[in-house]
Design an enzyme around this catalytic site. Sequence first.
Site, PDB file in Angstrom:
ATOM      1  N   ASP A   1      31.542  43.504  32.344  1.00 25.40           N
ATOM      2  CA  ASP A   1      32.022  43.630  33.735  1.00 25.40           C
ATOM      3  C   ASP A   1      31.550  45.109  34.320  1.00 25.40           C
ATOM      4  OD1 ASP A   1      33.316  45.939  32.401  1.00 25.40           O
ATOM      5  OD2 ASP A   1      35.287  45.239  32.647  1.00 25.40           O
TER       6      ASP A   1
ATOM      7  N   ASP B   1      37.954  36.135  40.104  1.00 25.46           N
ATOM      8  CA  ASP B   1      38.253  37.397  39.279  1.00 25.46           C
ATOM      9  C   ASP B   1      38.068  36.744  37.838  1.00 25.46           C
ATOM     10  OD1 ASP B   1      38.628  39.973  38.418  1.00 25.46           O
ATOM     11  OD2 ASP B   1      40.624  40.017  39.582  1.00 25.46           O
TER      12      ASP B   1
ATOM     13  N   GLU C   1      32.185  43.233  42.582  1.00 25.09           N
ATOM     14  CA  GLU C   1      32.764  44.478  41.804  1.00 25.09           C
ATOM     15  C   GLU C   1      31.589  45.107  40.963  1.00 25.09           C
ATOM     16  OE1 GLU C   1      36.724  45.972  39.956  1.00 25.09           O
ATOM     17  OE2 GLU C   1      35.966  44.048  39.610  1.00 25.09           O
TER      18      GLU C   1
ATOM     19  N   GLU D   1      39.939  50.615  42.008  1.00 25.97           N
ATOM     20  CA  GLU D   1      40.959  50.084  41.265  1.00 25.97           C
ATOM     21  C   GLU D   1      41.555  50.936  40.267  1.00 25.97           C
ATOM     22  OE1 GLU D   1      40.695  46.109  39.738  1.00 25.97           O
ATOM     23  OE2 GLU D   1      40.121  45.274  41.460  1.00 25.97           O
TER      24      GLU D   1
END
Length: 619
Positions: free
Chosen positions: A184, A386, A435, A441
């Site tokens: 990620d 997501d 992202e 976040e």
Amino acid sequence: MRVIRSRVTRAAAGIACTAAVLVPLQAEAAGQAGESDGRSWRLTGQGTVSGQLSLTRDGGLTLTARHGSTTVLQPSALGIRTADTDYGKGLRFAGRSDRAIHETYTTTTGRRTRHTSDASESTFTFRKDGRTLKVIVRVSADGLAYRYALPGKDTVTVLGEDSEFAVPPTADSSLLPYDNGRSDYESAHARGSVADAKAGDYGYPSLFHIGKSWMLIEDADLDSSYGGSRLTLDAATDRFRLTLPDPAEVSSPGLTTPWRTMVIGDLATVTESDLPTDLAAPSKVADTSWIKPGKAAWSWWSDGGSPASLAAQKKFVDFAAREGWEYVLVDSGWSNDWMPELTKYAKEKGVGIWAWVRWQTIDQQSERDRLFAQYKSWGIVGLKVDFLESDGQDRMRWYDAVFKDSAKHQLMLNFHGATIPRGQERTWPQMMSVEAVKGAEGTRPKPGREPFPAAHYTTLPFTRNLIGPMDFTPVTFTGVRPTSDAAELALSVVYESGVQHFADSVESYEAHPEALKFLDQVPTVWDDTRLVDGDPGDRAVLARRSGDDWYLGAITSGEARTLDEPLAFLGRGTWRVELYKDGPDGKIVTETREVTASSRLSVAVPKNGGYAARFTPAD
């Protein structure tokens, strides 16, 4: 080879299109001389970037890259291994062809929307055991890239690559530790020399400072024919090798790999480069009139339960409408029972609704056919998808399917928990943001939470955000952060994203009226971008133009100082600058000045401080 410096046409955005002129080139005398022994080929031109492709005694290949007289890439192995053939050795040179590439194209997001790219491309053909390998190398004023092609109609199964990057061990580096479990890219960069870096996997992009030269290593033009690669550092040799995500990558018919890309130059050249999109495939979307970048209010960051409340979402719609923001993002928790009512309510107020979905929800073709049509009928304008968490080829097939189907149903896209962009904003212009960053976040108020290092903020403009739009979700005044208020506001300019999600609460923004005034004005679409001043990890000062106006964002890491910046990016005449800076009490204050292109803007900033500014023609 002839190399022409990339040029950018500074004009407003238009419909995505591509025009290419491909002209055969004659090799320069130096190249001819280098080819006389059949062992080495020089890749040189009018610019300061050059390379050299060499065939070793055992029939392997190496590539060297230089910026002027500085070697930024030492001789580095090339090669690819398939189930049938190991193309890392035993190659025989069979020919070379050259062409000049001139392309103009538009994008809907990025450092600018209109692009002109000029480069020289050489295709080298090698043979082994009756099979053919083509190595394609492009040289432009802002970098060098190569890819492999295995022509034919048969299925190709790739077992690995021999591709490596031998960056000088003394080079300073900014490396992103890669989490194989999540894929990620949500880590902070590790700083230090290559020689001192830990062995292991690193995600793109990797930034290197070699003498006075800079180099950014990345991938470009990835699609479903391959998996997303990463770099693995061998501490014994201080060399990075390219690692593939799967035991095998399968392509049919034949194979052309993504571009292995090196953006090379001074820091301004690297920061302003369009090389990732220059190398990407042209747009597959003919009509882009429905693709509209903009600003979005987002309730989840300030209130995690709010996406389940219709009343809460209407409150954010009212706020977005009042401030002139284009969108509201409704995150995980929304209901089919009230989403149509919300989209109708928002549309009446001139606000579009984005909706969160988990990627498994739209994993199958039948699911996309049903849900995309349903979302569109409700009036949803875009999807935040997501938890993708993979660089594997199977996931890349999913991306290509989602790109195709979202274009069919005219739904914009924002990916979270995702791989990095690799030029897809050119090929699929409905991709507004990704992202793939350690973003805000992680700054939500939470007992015991520590702020990110300030250097993280001042590294991203020179690393992650250079490979495509970045959904950091900035300007969170109530977050756990090291930044001053004015520096936090400046992120709206410093960080580029097609849809910029401002993540704080309605009450927080209303409690910062000066900041809210700037956020209501700042665009998310840019006609040009200039690096005014910068040093990765210490400071980033970027100017971006929209129409006639320029916006400037400045952020720092470290002790208080005075930033004294040139304004040469401005055009002729007198300009009025509205300056948003930190006041003595830490609150944002404004100041108005008149300046010209020959002026300097001197602003005192506190620790981890910064400022934002808007320049308009005084006339």
